[in-house]
Design a protein around this motif. Structure first.
Motif, PDB file in Angstrom:
ATOM      1  N   GLN A  78      10.152  -9.366  -5.437  1.00 15.91           N
ATOM      2  CA  GLN A  78      10.707 -10.222  -4.392  1.00 15.91           C
ATOM      3  C   GLN A  78       9.778 -11.395  -4.141  1.00 15.91           C
ATOM      4  OE1 GLN A  78      11.034  -7.168  -1.408  1.00 15.91           O
ATOM      5  NE2 GLN A  78      13.244  -7.421  -1.347  1.00 15.91           N
ATOM      6  N   ALA A  79      10.379 -12.572  -3.948  1.00 18.57           N
ATOM      7  CA  ALA A  79       9.556 -13.741  -3.681  1.00 18.57           C
ATOM      8  C   ALA A  79       9.110 -13.771  -2.228  1.00 18.57           C
ATOM      9  CB  ALA A  79      10.336 -15.003  -4.009  1.00 18.57           C
ATOM     10  N   VAL A  80       9.908 -13.194  -1.350  1.00 19.69           N
ATOM     11  CA  VAL A  80       9.638 -13.249   0.076  1.00 19.69           C
ATOM     12  C   VAL A  80       9.558 -11.836   0.621  1.00 19.69           C
ATOM     13  CG1 VAL A  80      10.533 -14.012   2.290  1.00 19.69           C
ATOM     14  CG2 VAL A  80      10.790 -15.467   0.280  1.00 19.69           C
ATOM     15  N   SER A  81       8.475 -11.538   1.305  1.00 20.37           N
ATOM     16  CA  SER A  81       8.316 -10.184   1.819  1.00 20.37           C
ATOM     17  C   SER A  81       8.797 -10.108   3.258  1.00 20.37           C
ATOM     18  CB  SER A  81       6.860  -9.773   1.753  1.00 20.37           C
ATOM     19  OG  SER A  81       6.128 -10.543   2.678  1.00 20.37           O
ATOM     20  N   PHE A  82       8.933  -8.889   3.747  1.00 15.53           N
ATOM     21  CA  PHE A  82       9.312  -8.683   5.143  1.00 15.53           C
ATOM     22  C   PHE A  82       8.302  -9.321   6.077  1.00 15.53           C
ATOM     23  CE2 PHE A  82       8.798  -6.073   8.969  1.00 15.53           C
ATOM     24  CZ  PHE A  82      10.037  -6.295   9.543  1.00 15.53           C
ATOM     25  N   GLY A  83       7.008  -9.189   5.723  1.00 15.96           N
ATOM     26  CA  GLY A  83       5.948  -9.743   6.571  1.00 15.96           C
ATOM     27  C   GLY A  83       6.101 -11.243   6.764  1.00 15.96           C
ATOM     28  N   MET A  84       6.483 -11.955   5.683  1.00 12.60           N
ATOM     29  CA  MET A  84       6.616 -13.409   5.786  1.00 12.60           C
ATOM     30  C   MET A  84       7.716 -13.787   6.759  1.00 12.60           C
ATOM     31  SD  MET A  84       6.186 -14.250   1.751  1.00 12.60           S
ATOM     32  CE  MET A  84       6.450 -16.002   1.824  1.00 12.60           C
ATOM     33  N   ILE A  85       8.863 -13.087   6.638  1.00 10.16           N
ATOM     34  CA  ILE A  85       9.975 -13.403   7.540  1.00 10.16           C
ATOM     35  C   ILE A  85       9.608 -13.018   8.976  1.00 10.16           C
ATOM     36  CG2 ILE A  85      12.386 -12.876   8.075  1.00 10.16           C
ATOM     37  CD1 ILE A  85      12.845 -12.618   5.088  1.00 10.16           C
ATOM     38  N   ALA A  86       8.918 -11.877   9.107  1.00 10.82           N
ATOM     39  CA  ALA A  86       8.524 -11.420  10.441  1.00 10.82           C
ATOM     40  C   ALA A  86       7.656 -12.461  11.126  1.00 10.82           C
ATOM     41  CB  ALA A  86       7.787 -10.083  10.340  1.00 10.82           C
ATOM     42  N   VAL A  87       6.732 -13.087  10.378  1.00 11.59           N
ATOM     43  CA  VAL A  87       5.854 -14.099  10.975  1.00 11.59           C
ATOM     44  C   VAL A  87       6.686 -15.227  11.572  1.00 11.59           C
ATOM     45  CG1 VAL A  87       4.202 -15.912  10.402  1.00 11.59           C
ATOM     46  CG2 VAL A  87       3.872 -13.618   9.516  1.00 11.59           C
ATOM     47  N   VAL A  88       7.682 -15.694  10.818  1.00 11.16           N
ATOM     48  CA  VAL A  88       8.493 -16.813  11.283  1.00 11.16           C
ATOM     49  C   VAL A  88       9.307 -16.404  12.506  1.00 11.16           C
ATOM     50  CG1 VAL A  88      10.261 -18.449  10.609  1.00 11.16           C
ATOM     51  CG2 VAL A  88       8.575 -17.715   8.955  1.00 11.16           C
ATOM     52  N   VAL A  89       9.890 -15.191  12.455  1.00 11.65           N
ATOM     53  CA  VAL A  89      10.712 -14.746  13.584  1.00 11.65           C
ATOM     54  C   VAL A  89       9.854 -14.564  14.833  1.00 11.65           C
ATOM     55  CG1 VAL A  89      12.156 -12.866  14.424  1.00 11.65           C
ATOM     56  CG2 VAL A  89      12.444 -13.702  12.099  1.00 11.65           C
ATOM     57  N   VAL A  90       8.656 -13.969  14.659  1.00 11.00           N
ATOM     58  CA  VAL A  90       7.765 -13.775  15.810  1.00 11.00           C
ATOM     59  C   VAL A  90       7.360 -15.128  16.384  1.00 11.00           C
ATOM     60  CG1 VAL A  90       5.477 -12.973  16.486  1.00 11.00           C
ATOM     61  CG2 VAL A  90       6.944 -11.506  15.123  1.00 11.00           C
ATOM     62  N   ALA A  91       7.075 -16.106  15.508  1.00 12.91           N
ATOM     63  CA  ALA A  91       6.706 -17.438  16.002  1.00 12.91           C
ATOM     64  C   ALA A  91       7.839 -18.023  16.827  1.00 12.91           C
ATOM     65  CB  ALA A  91       6.362 -18.358  14.830  1.00 12.91           C
TER      66      ALA A  91
END
Lengths: 497, 118
Positions: free
Chosen positions: A456-469
């Motif tokens: 996967q190019a994008v991990s859960f952690g990456m999306i989580a960072v954006v959503v948390v921001a």
């Protein structure tokens, strides 16, 4: 124990940063766990420190047991406590992004932690020369991180950043020389007492020192026309790095500028020398308008966001220069909020590029359905940056404008209000493309991004960072009254007007 | 005029070094020369601090018999730190220049700009 925390905040990332360098000889992937562990402890300590400051007042630590004004003093008050927490939390958050997006080498995490150490040091120090040293540590780490991109263009951007940043820091150092000649001291509190007494506020020596130090720091803050390093550095660095440095490096430099204004030169200086205040406010206003105009004319989204920073930092510096209590609270809120929002926006551009290959404003057309979660977070962060209530971007701007109205600076009020429209001009365009335009890119990205083997190019952690921001950009509004109370208690000059 | 030059020659040297350094930094097209200019600029600042610390007839700040006016050690210590910072910046800059040369095959800023923006 509690008075040891300021020094621990600086020492911990330096020690933690040495470990990945050594550990990478054994295992390439050892950097991430070490960095995470270090920053979890660091964030805990920063939180504890900020809580102590908000309940029982300023914490001070004499480095090496040498009492100030001869020794170096670390001082944490409401303002620096808030920035220290911001640095710890954002750098921990970006690590969640780095796990997949990374550069994955040990030296990368070593530099990353060194940058955290430099930023924290700038935040907690109470000594102008110590601030210079941490400014250069921050700079060195940031140049290295920008250069860690895979393309050689990253090295060109880093060299440009290095040359301009070094001139800025050198001017700051020259300014320290002038203040040392005027007063014979380097401690901020001591300087504040001796300026105006030993050397008149409007003496050439003090004015030159002010000009050089503020000029040097505005290079680091990237106010127009000293911003030229910023778009190249942000656009060419790896995604992790641009999210990290866009959130923190200019922010902490703007904090240092505020520290210089309020703890070294004090509000009395700004009142006694109106030309200094007008110069700063004027620079900020030019920055707001020019930054927005440049942002509107950009095609690359990352460059647009970089120019947006030029404009938003103009707003922050204007708030600090107006220096009424409301404006200072507003500028601080906007400073902290901007860090969260801009870091989140850069992280989101990284995800959108990895998933769809879109990097330009036109390329973003119709991507709202291709990357629904990230695009939604991107839209929320954009609107928060414009200042749509109840987001934190609104509260900060509102307080700055109220402060300017209190000070009866009508031209500035006009520019501040216009700044919201100008911000809308470039963010609304992007959000409109994102949701209401036909896609121009249909294919998947040509180059498969580097992955960690999970495919996967994008991990859960990456999306989580954006959503948390995005969530924080709205939720931080609730913390503003508490921040205002702490600032007004621990920044005493604010109350004496 | 000559007296001013005679009594303040070190300040003139500082201004000269700052000017030369900044001019090289801005005007030179060669990246290595830019870094040399950066170093000259910083040297000007170092000289400024050392000039500040000078005191006619001052002794080294080591307390012994006789005493007397001592020279402030503080600016020297500051400048030692600043020199270390300057050396590390130069090292990073040269490392970046090596990378740029390996990739683009030129140190000329104008040629680099053409390649860079292609």
């Amino acid at each position: 124990m509690i008075e040891q925390i300021p020094v621990l905040l600086v020492v911990l990332p330096i020690v933690g940063g040495a470990i990945p360098l050594v550990a990478s000889l054994v295992s390439e992937r050892a950097g991430w766990p070490v960095a995470t562990l270090t920053l979890v402890v660091q964030a805990g300590l920063a939180g504890l420190l900020a809580w102590t400051v908000s309940t029982s007042g300023t914490v001070s630590y004499a480095v090496g047991g040498f009492a100030a004004p001869y020794g170096i003093e670390l001082v944490v008050d409401g303002l620096s406590g808030a920035v220290a927490v911001l640095v710890a939390v954002v750098s921990l958050g970006v690590l969640a992004y780095a796990r997949q997006a990374g550069p994955h080498s040990g030296p990368f995490y070593g530099l990353y932690l060194l940058l955290v150490a430099g930023l924290t040091g700038m935040t907690v120090t109470g000594d102008v020369f110590n601030l210079y040293v941490f400014l250069e540590i921050t700079g060195l780490a940031a140049y290295g991180l920008v250069a860690s991109g895979r393309d050689a263009s990253a090295a060109v951007a880093a060299l440009k950043y290095l040359i301009i940043g070094t001139v800025g820091a050198s001017l700051y150092l020259l300014g320290i020389g002038y203040l040392l000649a005027a007063t014979g001291t380097l401690n901020m509190a001591d300087l504040a007492a001796k300026l105006g007494e030993m050397a008149a506020y409007d003496s050439t020596l003090v004015l030159t020192g002010f000009g050089l130090m503020v000029g040097g720091l505005t290079v680091k803050v990237a106010l127009f026309p000293l911003h030229t390093w910023q778009p190249d550095a942000y656009a060419n660095a790896p995604d992790t790095v641009s999210a990290f440095i866009s959130a923190l490096v200019s922010t902490v430099s703007a904090y240092a500028l505020a520290r210089l204004l309020f703890s070294v030169f004090t509000v009395e200086f700004l009142t006694a020398v109106p030309v200094a205040r007008w110069a700063l406010v004027g620079l900020a206003c030019v920055s707001i308008i020019a930054g927005s105009a440049l942002a509107v004319s950009q095609d690359s989204v990352q460059r647009m966001l970089a120019y947006s920073s030029v404009s938003q930092f103009g707003l922050v510096v204007a708030g600090f220069a107006i220096a009424t209590p409301l404006a200072v609270v507003g500028a601080t809120v906007h400073l902290l909020g901007h860090a969260v929002m801009k870091g989140g926006l850069f992280a989101a551009t990284g995800i959108i590029e990895r998933k769809t290959g879109a990097t330009t404003v036109n390329g973003y057309a119709g991507m709202g359905s291709r990357v629904p979660v990230s695009a939604f977070a991107f839209a929320v962060l954009s609107l928060a940056m414009v200042g749509v209530p109840p987001a934190v971007g609104f509260v900060g701007k509102w307080y700055i404008v109220l402060g300017a109205v209190n000070a009866e600076n009508w031209p500035v009020v006009a520019v501040l209000l216009a700044s919201t429209l100008l911000t809308l001009a470039y963010f609304a365009r992007l959000v409109e493309r994102l949701y209401f335009a036909e896609p121009t890119i249909h294919a998947e990205p040509d180059e498969a991004p580097v992955t960690d083997g999970s495919g996967q190019a994008v991990s859960f952690g990456m999306i989580a960072v954006v959503v948390v921001a995005a969530a924080l950009a709205v939720a931080l509004t609730a913390a503003v009254p508490e921040l205002q109370r702490v600032l007004e208690e621990t920044l005493p000059p604010l109350l004496n007007q | 005029m000559f007296e001013l030059l005679n009594s303040h020659y070190n300040y003139f040297a500082v201004m000269l070094l700052l000017g030369i350094g900044l001019y090289m930094l801005i005007e030179s097209r060669n990246l290595v020369k830019k870094i040399i200019g950066m170093n000259i600029f910083q040297t000007g600042i170092f000289l400024f601090f050392i000039t500040l610390a000078f005191r006619a007839g001052g002794n080294p700040p080591i307390i012994k018999d006789g005493g007397g006016p001592y020279v402030s050690p503080l600016p020297h210590v500051l400048i030692l730190t600043a020199i270390v910072v300057g050396v590390s910046l130069t090292a990073v800059a040269l490392a970046l220049i090596i990378r740029i040369y390996a990739e683009y095959g030129t140190l000329d800023e104008d040629k680099l700009k053409q390649l860079y923006y292609d």
